[in-house]
Design a protein around this motif. Structure first.
Motif, short mmCIF file in Angstrom:
data_model
loop_
_atom_site.label_atom_id
_atom_site.label_comp_id
_atom_site.label_asym_id
_atom_site.label_seq_id
_atom_site.Cartn_x
_atom_site.Cartn_y
_atom_site.Cartn_z
N GLU A 13 0.82 -1.20 0.00
CA GLU A 13 0.00 0.00 0.00
C GLU A 13 0.86 1.26 0.00
O GLU A 13 0.60 2.20 -0.75
N VAL A 14 1.88 1.29 0.84
CA VAL A 14 2.75 2.46 0.92
C VAL A 14 3.51 2.65 -0.40
O VAL A 14 3.60 3.77 -0.91
N ILE A 15 4.02 1.57 -0.96
CA ILE A 15 4.74 1.64 -2.24
C ILE A 15 3.81 2.15 -3.34
O ILE A 15 4.18 3.03 -4.11
N SER A 16 2.61 1.61 -3.38
CA SER A 16 1.63 2.04 -4.38
C SER A 16 1.27 3.50 -4.19
O SER A 16 1.18 4.27 -5.15
N TYR A 17 1.06 3.91 -2.92
CA TYR A 17 0.73 5.31 -2.66
C TYR A 17 1.87 6.22 -3.08
O TYR A 17 1.65 7.28 -3.67
N LEU A 18 3.09 5.82 -2.78
CA LEU A 18 4.25 6.64 -3.18
C LEU A 18 4.33 6.77 -4.69
O LEU A 18 4.57 7.86 -5.22
N PHE A 19 4.13 5.66 -5.40
CA PHE A 19 4.16 5.71 -6.87
C PHE A 19 3.09 6.66 -7.39
O PHE A 19 3.38 7.56 -8.18
N TRP A 20 1.83 6.46 -6.96
CA TRP A 20 0.74 7.31 -7.46
C TRP A 20 0.84 8.72 -6.90
O TRP A 20 0.43 9.68 -7.56
N GLY A 21 1.43 8.87 -5.72
CA GLY A 21 1.68 10.21 -5.19
C GLY A 21 2.69 10.95 -6.03
O GLY A 21 2.53 12.14 -6.31
N VAL A 22 3.73 10.25 -6.46
CA VAL A 22 4.72 10.86 -7.36
C VAL A 22 4.06 11.22 -8.69
O VAL A 22 4.27 12.32 -9.22
N MET A 23 3.23 10.32 -9.22
CA MET A 23 2.54 10.61 -10.48
C MET A 23 1.61 11.82 -10.34
O MET A 23 1.56 12.68 -11.22
N THR A 24 0.89 11.89 -9.23
CA THR A 24 0.01 13.04 -8.98
C THR A 24 0.83 14.32 -8.86
O THR A 24 0.46 15.37 -9.38
N THR A 25 1.96 14.22 -8.19
CA THR A 25 2.86 15.37 -8.04
C THR A 25 3.39 15.83 -9.39
O THR A 25 3.46 17.03 -9.67
N VAL A 26 3.75 14.88 -10.24
CA VAL A 26 4.22 15.22 -11.59
C VAL A 26 3.11 15.93 -12.36
O VAL A 26 3.36 16.97 -12.99
N VAL A 27 1.90 15.41 -12.31
CA VAL A 27 0.76 16.06 -12.98
C VAL A 27 0.61 17.47 -12.44
O VAL A 27 0.49 18.44 -13.20
N ASN A 28 0.62 17.61 -11.12
CA ASN A 28 0.43 18.90 -10.47
C ASN A 28 1.51 19.90 -10.88
O ASN A 28 1.22 21.03 -11.28
N ILE A 29 2.75 19.49 -10.81
CA ILE A 29 3.86 20.40 -11.13
C ILE A 29 3.90 20.74 -12.61
O ILE A 29 4.15 21.89 -12.99
N LEU A 30 3.65 19.75 -13.46
CA LEU A 30 3.64 20.02 -14.91
C LEU A 30 2.56 21.02 -15.29
O LEU A 30 2.81 21.95 -16.08
N ILE A 31 1.38 20.85 -14.75
CA ILE A 31 0.30 21.79 -15.06
C ILE A 31 0.63 23.18 -14.51
O ILE A 31 0.46 24.19 -15.19
N PHE A 32 1.13 23.22 -13.28
CA PHE A 32 1.55 24.50 -12.69
C PHE A 32 2.62 25.17 -13.56
O PHE A 32 2.52 26.35 -13.88
N ALA A 33 3.62 24.40 -13.97
CA ALA A 33 4.71 24.95 -14.79
C ALA A 33 4.20 25.42 -16.15
O ALA A 33 4.60 26.49 -16.63
N LEU A 34 3.31 24.64 -16.77
CA LEU A 34 2.76 25.05 -18.06
C LEU A 34 2.02 26.39 -17.95
O LEU A 34 2.22 27.27 -18.79
N PHE A 35 1.19 26.52 -16.93
CA PHE A 35 0.49 27.79 -16.75
C PHE A 35 1.46 28.91 -16.40
O PHE A 35 1.28 30.05 -16.83
N HIS A 36 2.49 28.60 -15.66
CA HIS A 36 3.52 29.58 -15.31
C HIS A 36 4.21 30.11 -16.57
O HIS A 36 4.43 31.30 -16.72
#
Length: 141
Positions: A13-36
């Motif tokens: 569960e922790v490994i899966s959460y970390l993987f999907w957490g990283v993926m969510t973070t990538v989505v979040n940062i990429l969208i933020f950077a694109l708008f920036h």
């Protein structure tokens, strides 16, 4: 190899959460950077848009791949979604505060502060999701 599989099974569960957490973070940062880079909008607006899209992504991935949550009724699913949004809403304000302090207060680079904020938020969101949103059936207090 058996030891690695044993550790994986214990911490799946922790490994899966970390993987999907990283993926969510990538989505979040990429969208933020694109708008920036593509707009002249305030960083808080860019963050709000990135937050909304990444929260939708996070809900789906957490529900399906991390906590394997299946609701018996619309009411149960609605309660789960509301709880998820309340937790993410709280972490949204924490993230906004970190951005204000880091970018406007300390004058640090926007993307750097966004990454720092996301690390803090991922940790907070894991515990909220685990203990309040996607609780195993029969663990309610």
């Amino acid at each position: 190899m058996k030891k690695i599989l044993s550790i994986y099974n214990q911490q799946k569960e922790v490994i899966s959460y970390l993987f999907w957490g990283v993926m969510t973070t990538v989505v979040n940062i990429l969208i933020f950077a694109l708008f920036h880079w593509l707009t002249n909008w305030n960083y808080l607006i860019n963050n709000s848009i990135a937050w909304l899209i990444s929260v939708l992504f996070a809900y789906v991935t957490n529900r399906i791949y991390v906590f394997h949550s299946y609701s018996d009724s619309r009411k149960a699913m609605f309660k789960e979604i509301i709880s998820f949004l309340i937790g993410r809403g709280a972490s949204y304000f924490i993230e906004q505060a970190i951005l204000i302090v880091g970018i406007s207060g300390l004058k640090w680079h926007e993307i750097t502060v966004k990454i720092i904020a996301n690390v803090v938020v991922v940790i907070i969101n894991y515990f909220w999701s685990k203990w309040a949103v996607f609780k195993k059936k029969g663990t309610e207090s």
